[in-house]
Design a protein around this motif. Structure first.
Motif, PDB file in Angstrom:
ATOM      1  N   ALA A  25      -2.272   5.223  -9.267  1.00 22.68           N
ATOM      2  CA  ALA A  25      -2.840   6.484  -9.770  1.00 22.68           C
ATOM      3  C   ALA A  25      -3.803   6.232 -10.925  1.00 22.68           C
ATOM      4  O   ALA A  25      -4.664   7.054 -11.229  1.00 22.68           O
ATOM      5  N   ALA A  26      -3.655   5.063 -11.560  1.00 23.08           N
ATOM      6  CA  ALA A  26      -4.447   4.788 -12.764  1.00 23.08           C
ATOM      7  C   ALA A  26      -5.935   4.645 -12.430  1.00 23.08           C
ATOM      8  O   ALA A  26      -6.302   4.090 -11.394  1.00 23.08           O
TER       9      ALA A  26
ATOM     10  N   ASP B 292       0.848  -1.199   0.000  1.00 18.41           N
ATOM     11  CA  ASP B 292       0.000   0.000   0.000  1.00 18.41           C
ATOM     12  C   ASP B 292       0.879   1.243   0.000  1.00 18.41           C
ATOM     13  O   ASP B 292       1.939   1.246   0.640  1.00 18.41           O
ATOM     14  N   LEU B 293       0.434   2.280  -0.673  1.00 17.80           N
ATOM     15  CA  LEU B 293       1.179   3.542  -0.671  1.00 17.80           C
ATOM     16  C   LEU B 293       0.241   4.654  -0.199  1.00 17.80           C
ATOM     17  O   LEU B 293      -0.972   4.594  -0.446  1.00 17.80           O
ATOM     18  N   SER B 294       0.824   5.652   0.431  1.00 20.78           N
ATOM     19  CA  SER B 294      -0.001   6.782   0.857  1.00 20.78           C
ATOM     20  C   SER B 294      -0.385   7.604  -0.373  1.00 20.78           C
ATOM     21  O   SER B 294       0.308   7.579  -1.401  1.00 20.78           O
ATOM     22  N   ASN B 295      -1.471   8.311  -0.218  1.00 22.12           N
ATOM     23  CA  ASN B 295      -1.917   9.177  -1.299  1.00 22.12           C
ATOM     24  C   ASN B 295      -0.856  10.229  -1.638  1.00 22.12           C
ATOM     25  O   ASN B 295      -0.681  10.599  -2.800  1.00 22.12           O
ATOM     26  N   ASP B 296      -0.146  10.667  -0.597  1.00 21.45           N
ATOM     27  CA  ASP B 296       0.907  11.669  -0.809  1.00 21.45           C
ATOM     28  C   ASP B 296       1.985  11.147  -1.752  1.00 21.45           C
ATOM     29  O   ASP B 296       2.473  11.858  -2.625  1.00 21.45           O
TER      30      ASP B 296
ATOM     31  N   THR C  69       3.044  12.606  -5.290  1.00 19.58           N
ATOM     32  CA  THR C  69       4.418  13.036  -5.589  1.00 19.58           C
ATOM     33  C   THR C  69       4.878  12.452  -6.920  1.00 19.58           C
ATOM     34  O   THR C  69       5.469  13.159  -7.750  1.00 19.58           O
ATOM     35  N   VAL C  70       4.611  11.161  -7.121  1.00 16.86           N
ATOM     36  CA  VAL C  70       5.050  10.518  -8.375  1.00 16.86           C
ATOM     37  C   VAL C  70       4.321  11.144  -9.561  1.00 16.86           C
ATOM     38  O   VAL C  70       4.926  11.438 -10.600  1.00 16.86           O
TER      39      VAL C  70
ATOM     40  N   THR D 249       7.820   3.589  -7.873  1.00 20.79           N
ATOM     41  CA  THR D 249       7.264   4.479  -8.900  1.00 20.79           C
ATOM     42  C   THR D 249       6.191   3.732  -9.692  1.00 20.79           C
ATOM     43  O   THR D 249       5.097   4.256  -9.942  1.00 20.79           O
ATOM     44  N   ILE D 250       6.503   2.503 -10.069  1.00 27.79           N
ATOM     45  CA  ILE D 250       5.517   1.714 -10.829  1.00 27.79           C
ATOM     46  C   ILE D 250       4.284   1.453  -9.968  1.00 27.79           C
ATOM     47  O   ILE D 250       3.143   1.582 -10.424  1.00 27.79           O
ATOM     48  N   ASN D 251       4.524   1.116  -8.726  1.00 25.13           N
ATOM     49  CA  ASN D 251       3.427   0.919  -7.773  1.00 25.13           C
ATOM     50  C   ASN D 251       2.524   2.160  -7.770  1.00 25.13           C
ATOM     51  O   ASN D 251       1.291   2.054  -7.928  1.00 25.13           O
ATOM     52  N   ALA D 252       3.137   3.329  -7.653  1.00 22.79           N
ATOM     53  CA  ALA D 252       2.359   4.578  -7.582  1.00 22.79           C
ATOM     54  C   ALA D 252       1.606   4.829  -8.884  1.00 22.79           C
ATOM     55  O   ALA D 252       0.435   5.247  -8.869  1.00 22.79           O
TER      56      ALA D 252
END
Ligand code: UDP
Length: 404
Positions: free
Chosen positions: A303-304, A201-205, A209-210, A296-299
């Motif tokens: 984001a998609a 999981d990644l934060s929205n922030d 950023t990415v 980066t790919i995760n983000a």
């Protein structure tokens, strides 16, 4: 890292982890070696990087070796790859000679570890001749084919089959890839690691950023395809689909992100073609990423709004699994391993043409609730079928059945 495995209990349940320890108990004094042709880039490297430490934690002495070759070797093995996936290719005799000599040379380097191993996994065609040069081998050798070979170029397969036939078993990702071979064939689809940088999981922030870094506007729809720049991933078809969809959805942005694999000499040409096709459109973002750009790919996948994987051939398609895990419906090429994962109308849509992809992009972006519903199913589907713990269990079972 100790107790890495225990951290998966939170995702898959303690029973699953206990079962892995139990299965591994019988293999504890065994030595396993994986061999492939690149440490970075592409699905095989992605999988081995996660499997090897977990197998070690299960108490099995596991090694990962990478063969090396010159530019001609990789040109030749890329042609094998293309040929096995059904393309017409040329294969001059001196390329084949170089292919065999390169494997003979690598066999000399790896002889001590390979001849003594209890289990050797040889991944894909590149190192497949190694077996021939290690006649004194002690253990069982498994050819693990990650490629879509349901309709191979006959000349190429006949040649490679000469090396593969001597193995004790083969593993394919799909039943339709199985070939007439004189040994048992197993079906084991690949998997993703839910705790890796690529999938946590990644934060929205972090996602913001990415997106800011690459000039993506999160208030407008984003369509993403992550892939090596390879003709079978059909980046030009994705750009065409985007163009058609843009008539109806002028706001959409397209991201084609990928790097190259060390064993893939055709990436630059495919990248150049994609850049040319996208030229002049500020909403098409072609990103060349370094091999360790996992977060980066995760983000980008998170984001998609939609993920596309419009491959024309696909052994499995880890990028599809990664997207589904993140709750994204996938519009995927109706081929190979994508069919195992994209359940039409449930976890995404299977398409055969850029027009078909555009139609599905348009349909889904007009129905956000559908995207969410499919996304929930997609995540659950991966949890049940394509996580690394299931994959480890099947490898352990395979090893036990070959050794005892
Ligand atoms: N990948 C990556 N960087 C890139 C392109 C791909 O890390 O620039 C990863 C991708 O996230 C996936 C794997 O490489 O985990 C590709 O595996 P897949 O089965 O989709 O395709 P392959 O490259 O093996 O044909």
């Amino acid at each position: 890292m100790a107790n890495l495995l225990e951290s998966y209990a939170e995702v898959v349940g303690q029973d699953v982890i206990d079962q892995l320890h139990q299965l591994a108990g019988t293999l504890r004094d065994k030595r396993v070696v994986h061999v492939n042709s690149t440490r970075f880039g592409g699905g095989v490297a992605e999988i081995l990087e996660k499997h090897v430490p977990l197998m070690r934690e299960l108490g099995i002495e596991t090694h990962w070796e990478v063969i090396t070759g010159d530019a001609l070797f990789y040109q030749c093995t890329k042609n094998f790859h293309n040929g096995l996936q059904g393309k017409m290719v040329t294969m001059p005799n001196d390329w084949l000679r170089n292919f065999e000599e390169t494997n003979a040379f690598n066999a000399e380097q790896l002889r001590p570890i390979l001849s003594d191993a209890d289990i050797v996994f040889i991944h894909d065609p590149q190192p497949s001749p190694l077996l021939r040069y290690i006649p004194e081998r002690k253990g069982k050798w498994i050819w693990r084919c990650h490629i879509d070979i349901h309709r191979p170029n006959r000349m190429i397969w006949r040649y490679l089959r000469g090396f593969v036939a001597g193995y004790d078993a083969s593993v394919f990702s799909l039943a339709s890839f199985a070939q007439p071979l004189p040994h048992p064939q197993y079906l084991i689809p690949p998997s993703i690691d839910p705790l890796s940088d690529k999938n946590v999981d990644l934060s929205n922030d972090k996602i913001d950023t990415v997106c800011a870094l690459f000039g993506l506007d999160r208030s407008r729809p984003i369509i993403v395809q992550i892939s090596r720049f390879d003709q079978f991933k059909d980046p030009l078809g994705v750009i065409e689909a985007y163009r058609i969809a843009k008539h109806f959805l002028p706001d959409i942005q397209l991201v084609l992100a990928g790097g190259s694999a060390a064993d893939d000499p055709e990436g630059d040409a495919v990248l150049a073609e994609a850049r040319q096709a996208a030229e002049g459109d500020p909403d098409v973002h072609i990103l060349l990423l370094p091999p360790d750009a996992h977060r980066t790919i995760n983000a980008l996948q998170r984001a998609a709004d939609l993920v596309v994987q419009k491959s024309l051939r696909e052994g499995f398609g880890l990028t599809v699994t990664e997207a589904l895990w993140k709750g994204k419906p996938v519009i995927g090429g109706d081929t190979g391993g994508i069919r195992l994962q994209v359940i039409d109308h449930h976890t995404g849509f299977l398409v055969n043409t850029p027009e078909g992809a555009a139609l599905r992009i348009r349909y889904l972006l007009h129905d956000r609730r559908k995207i969410e519903k499919m996304g929930r199913k997609a995540h659950q589907f991966v949890r049940e079928n394509f996580l690394i713990t299931r994959h480890l269990r099947e490898y352990l079972t395979l090893m036990v059945s070959l050794l005892y």
